[in-house]
Design a protein around this motif. Structure first.
Motif, PDB file in Angstrom:
ATOM      1  N   ASP A 100       0.853  -1.130  -0.012  1.00  8.41           N
ATOM      2  CA  ASP A 100      -0.062   0.243  -0.152  1.00  8.41           C
ATOM      3  C   ASP A 100       0.798   1.386   0.157  1.00  8.41           C
ATOM      4  O   ASP A 100       0.485   2.381  -0.497  1.00  8.41           O
ATOM      5  CB  ASP A 100      -0.885  -0.018   1.500  1.00  8.41           C
ATOM      6  N   ARG A 101       2.119   1.079   0.591  1.00  2.12           N
ATOM      7  CA  ARG A 101       2.841   2.360   0.669  1.00  2.12           C
ATOM      8  C   ARG A 101       3.398   2.946  -0.858  1.00  2.12           C
ATOM      9  O   ARG A 101       4.157   3.655  -1.144  1.00  2.12           O
ATOM     10  CB  ARG A 101       4.093   2.126   1.292  1.00  2.12           C
ATOM     11  N   PHE A 102       3.052   1.917  -1.900  1.00  2.01           N
ATOM     12  CA  PHE A 102       3.619   2.104  -3.328  1.00  2.01           C
ATOM     13  C   PHE A 102       2.807   3.551  -3.714  1.00  2.01           C
ATOM     14  O   PHE A 102       3.098   4.277  -4.640  1.00  2.01           O
ATOM     15  CB  PHE A 102       3.090   0.964  -4.222  1.00  2.01           C
ATOM     16  N   PHE A 103       1.765   3.812  -3.016  1.00  2.00           N
ATOM     17  CA  PHE A 103       0.857   4.844  -3.353  1.00  2.00           C
ATOM     18  C   PHE A 103       0.536   6.066  -2.297  1.00  2.00           C
ATOM     19  O   PHE A 103       0.566   5.496  -1.101  1.00  2.00           O
ATOM     20  CB  PHE A 103      -0.387   4.468  -4.254  1.00  2.00           C
ATOM     21  N   HIS A 104       0.583   7.271  -2.595  1.00  2.82           N
ATOM     22  CA  HIS A 104      -0.170   8.189  -1.744  1.00  2.82           C
ATOM     23  C   HIS A 104      -1.728   8.332  -2.086  1.00  2.82           C
ATOM     24  O   HIS A 104      -2.042   8.852  -3.036  1.00  2.82           O
ATOM     25  CB  HIS A 104       0.437   9.479  -2.032  1.00  2.82           C
ATOM     26  N   ARG A 105      -2.388   7.437  -1.414  1.00  2.00           N
ATOM     27  CA  ARG A 105      -3.674   7.542  -1.613  1.00  2.00           C
ATOM     28  C   ARG A 105      -4.572   9.009  -1.408  1.00  2.00           C
ATOM     29  O   ARG A 105      -5.618   9.206  -1.885  1.00  2.00           O
ATOM     30  CB  ARG A 105      -4.534   6.508  -0.526  1.00  2.00           C
ATOM     31  N   ASP A 106      -3.777   9.848  -0.518  1.00  2.00           N
ATOM     32  CA  ASP A 106      -4.486  11.139  -0.267  1.00  2.00           C
ATOM     33  C   ASP A 106      -3.903  12.019  -1.182  1.00  2.00           C
ATOM     34  O   ASP A 106      -4.382  13.322  -1.372  1.00  2.00           O
ATOM     35  CB  ASP A 106      -3.952  11.536   1.103  1.00  2.00           C
ATOM     36  N   VAL A 107      -3.085  11.815  -2.272  1.00  4.00           N
ATOM     37  CA  VAL A 107      -2.913  12.756  -3.468  1.00  4.00           C
ATOM     38  C   VAL A 107      -3.473  12.241  -4.747  1.00  4.00           C
ATOM     39  O   VAL A 107      -3.129  11.153  -5.198  1.00  4.00           O
ATOM     40  CB  VAL A 107      -1.342  12.578  -3.570  1.00  4.00           C
ATOM     41  N   ALA A 108      -4.289  13.023  -5.169  1.00  4.68           N
ATOM     42  CA  ALA A 108      -5.343  12.503  -6.202  1.00  4.68           C
ATOM     43  C   ALA A 108      -4.640  12.938  -7.623  1.00  4.68           C
ATOM     44  O   ALA A 108      -3.856  13.699  -7.746  1.00  4.68           O
ATOM     45  CB  ALA A 108      -6.660  13.319  -6.128  1.00  4.68           C
ATOM     46  N   THR A 109      -4.718  12.024  -8.562  1.00  5.13           N
ATOM     47  CA  THR A 109      -4.141  12.298 -10.004  1.00  5.13           C
ATOM     48  C   THR A 109      -5.648  11.678 -10.860  1.00  5.13           C
ATOM     49  O   THR A 109      -6.505  11.157 -10.319  1.00  5.13           O
ATOM     50  CB  THR A 109      -2.922  11.259 -10.365  1.00  5.13           C
ATOM     51  N   PRO A 110      -5.487  11.723 -11.984  1.00  3.64           N
ATOM     52  CA  PRO A 110      -6.472  11.549 -12.948  1.00  3.64           C
ATOM     53  C   PRO A 110      -6.717   9.877 -12.723  1.00  3.64           C
ATOM     54  O   PRO A 110      -7.755   9.160 -13.263  1.00  3.64           O
ATOM     55  CB  PRO A 110      -6.184  11.733 -14.304  1.00  3.64           C
ATOM     56  N   TRP A 111      -5.777   8.916 -12.304  1.00  3.73           N
ATOM     57  CA  TRP A 111      -5.727   7.549 -12.408  1.00  3.73           C
ATOM     58  C   TRP A 111      -5.807   7.062 -10.720  1.00  3.73           C
ATOM     59  O   TRP A 111      -5.746   5.852 -10.719  1.00  3.73           O
ATOM     60  CB  TRP A 111      -4.445   6.980 -12.926  1.00  3.73           C
ATOM     61  N   GLY A 112      -6.027   8.117 -10.027  1.00  2.00           N
ATOM     62  CA  GLY A 112      -6.074   7.466  -8.499  1.00  2.00           C
ATOM     63  C   GLY A 112      -4.961   7.823  -7.687  1.00  2.00           C
ATOM     64  O   GLY A 112      -4.338   9.291  -8.072  1.00  2.00           O
ATOM     65  N   GLY A 113      -4.706   7.349  -6.502  1.00  2.00           N
ATOM     66  CA  GLY A 113      -3.441   7.922  -5.684  1.00  2.00           C
ATOM     67  C   GLY A 113      -2.068   7.825  -6.431  1.00  2.00           C
ATOM     68  O   GLY A 113      -1.988   6.999  -7.212  1.00  2.00           O
TER      69      GLY A 113
END
Length: 582
Positions: A225-238
């Motif tokens: 899960d640490r592969f992504f910043h879930r709280d930082v939005a991009t057009p494709w998700g975290g």
């Protein structure tokens, strides 16, 4: 080069000196990780039999890494098991059965035919962007290389070839960045393509995507899960968490793999504004430069932020300049919807700024970005820091019906714009088929299924609902279904009826560029440019040998060029002229 940094394991299978393989996986969320090895038990002489799975637990090491060393060799099929879920190696070098299938230990014993190739300098680049799938895979592109070289192209650029779900797609929805997409050919067929290009003097670039993963086959969130910043939005998700050392390692080692193991000459980094981490970009460039000091290795950005500070000799060679395309599209077609609205006002003045300073938007408020400033000053940069184009996969394929410019503007105006593209000092990029006057569309196509296929199709049609031409539901039904095989088949570039006249134009212009302009591009500097009418511009550059290159273009309906003083090197009636002055 040791791929482990700061005590971290390398991603993917590592061959060791004792002919064993060390398997590594970063799974900080996992309580246990096992590896399954596919061991076929074949009946002698038949090639048929049962399959046995050898399972062994990985050993936790540090910071979420798991590891095991096994006495297996190239061709071994394997996958990891986390709980009840079997997952491919996220750094798999080769897949069998798609992105949900088995990973394969690769054999990297290809014998290079052009081992001494060191590449071409950046200022010599004339790039042709290609989609492998629509051209018959790696072998299909290989067959076309002599024609590209004869035309005057000096480099090809492949749209992403990493493994993605299904057989067909643009490649930007990849989920296994280290693996070659099965439908395009084997790793050795890719190497053979690059070898053949080098034998013809062609450089080869690859488009890589480090800003997101596709929606089908990305298992990383299950165990890392640490592969992504879930709280930082991009057009494709975290957002991808490139500030995490293992994540940064994943992408930097991927770039190095393509450049070293496959001998690509350069990379184009997709949409780095969505990564939003300049420090990571600088670190990646520095590592690549240090690892390949004896080759011409070129790094190119796509960056909507128009960040000129990344474009320097120790970092990135150039950036795709959407501003060049956008302002010329307005002048050629009159379209001013969506992002073209940023270029609708005073387009000739904006083109003049683009030719003399690089970016049109250099900190100026952008209506398409809610009036926020976009870009940084770029006038200090040489023209070769910018990749210019009239068409590419985005600008054609992201149209609802995938129309090429040939169907959207007057042929005489398109010829003049083509001359501007190919004779200006910026680095030109072509899109497959335009050199043949192709009229076949390049559409958005995927190979998703079930609910995901429905979501992609309906999302595509909703996207165009804001355009007047597709405001009603019946009109939107005419937008091709991305998952329909016919959509893919229609996107194969076919020569137009007047293909030879277009090829002759490109050969002529690229011959002039090669002989009269390229030898003097190393120290080229813009002198200035000005709008001479609502759709006309005159621009000047000082070449490295002290001569001056002048270009005049008029895209109005009643064109008139100014008086020319100097040696005329190309003219197209009253629409375009290029000349040299002492």
């Amino acid at each position: 080069m040791d791929q482990r940094v700061g005590g971290l394991n390398a991603w993917g299978p590592e061959p060791l000196e004792d002919d064993t393989i060390r398997f590594n996986l970063w799974a900080p969320n996992a309580d246990a990780v096992a590896i399954e090895i596919d061991t076929p038990n074949l009946h002698p002489g038949t090639g048929r039999g049962t399959v046995n799975y050898t399972t062994a637990p990985l050993i936790p090491t540090e910071n979420g890494w798991w590891q095991i060393t096994l006495p297996v060799g190239p061709g071994t099929r394997y996958r990891f098991r986390i709980g009840d879920t079997a997952v491919p190696d996220p750094a798999s070098r080769r897949q069998q059965g798609g992105v949900h299938g088995w990973s394969i230990v690769s054999d990297d014993n290809y014998q290079w035919r052009a081992p001494d190739w060191r590449g071409r300098p950046w200022h010599e680049m004339v790039i042709m962007e290609l989609h492998a799938g629509t051209l018959g895979g790696f072998s299909g592109i290989t067959q076309r290389l002599p024609a590209f070289a004869a035309l005057g192209v000096t480099a090809i650029e492949l749209m992403p070839i990493n493994a993605f779900a299904g057989d067909r797609g643009w490649g930007y929805d990849g989920v296994l960045p280290y693996a070659v997409h099965e439908a395009y050919g084997s790793p050795d067929e890719l190497r053979a393509l690059i070898d053949a290009a080098h034998e013809l003097g062609l450089s080869v670039f690859l488009d890589v995507v480090y800003n997101h993963f596709g929606p089908d086959g990305n298992y990383l969130g299950l165990y890392a899960d640490r592969f992504f910043h879930r709280d930082v939005a991009t057009p494709w998700g975290g957002a991808v968490a490139v500030d995490e050392p293992p994540v940064a390692r994943f992408f930097i080692d991927n770039a190095l793999m393509w450049l070293r193991d496959y001998r690509f000459d350069g990379l184009r980094f997709d949409a780095v504004h969505a990564i939003n981490n300049p420090a990571f970009l600088d670190t990646m460039a520095a590592e690549i430069r240090a690892a390949l000091p004896d080759r011409h290795t070129h790094l190119v950005l796509e960056n909507e932020a128009n960040d000129a500070s990344r474009l320097r000799p120790d970092a990135y060679d150039a950036q795709w300049n959407d501003d060049f395309h956008n302002v010329l599209h307005v002048l050629l077609t009159g379209e001013t919807n969506a992002y073209y609205g940023d270029f609708a006002d005073r387009p000739a003045e904006r083109l003049a700024r683009c030719l003399s300073q690089g970016f049109v938007y250099q900190g100026d408020p952008s209506p398409n970005h809610d009036g926020k400033p976009r870009g940084t000053p770029s006038a200090h940069l040489p023209p070769t820091r910018f990749v210019s184009f009239l068409q590419n996969h985005d600008q054609v394929g992201n149209r609802a019906l995938g129309e090429r410019l040939k169907l959207l503007t007057d042929p005489a105006k398109l010829r003049a714009a083509t001359a501007l593209l190919l004779l200006s000092p910026q680095i030109p990029l072509l899109f497959m088929g335009e050199e043949d006057g192709s009229e076949t569309p390049f559409l958005f196509f995927t190979d998703f299924h079930d609910d995901l296929a429905d979501a992609v199709r309906e999302g595509r049609r909703r996207e165009f609902a804001k355009f007047a031409a597709f405001a009603d539901e019946q009109a939107r039904e005419t937008i091709p279904d991305p998952n329909d095989l016919a959509t893919f088949e229609q996107s194969r570039p076919l020569p137009g009826a007047d293909a030879e006249s277009w090829r002759a134009l490109y050969r002529n212009l690229l011959g002039i560029r090669r002989d009269r302009i390229v030898p003097h591009l190393r120290d080229v500097r813009a002198i200035g440019a000005e709008a001479t009418g609502d759709a006309s511009v005159v621009a000047h550059w000082r070449l490295g040998n002290g001569t001056f290159l002048g270009i005049a273009i008029d895209l109005s309906d009643t064109p008139t060029l100014p008086a020319i003083e100097g040696e005329l090197i190309y003219t197209d009636g009253a629409r375009f002229a290029a000349w040299l002055e002492s």
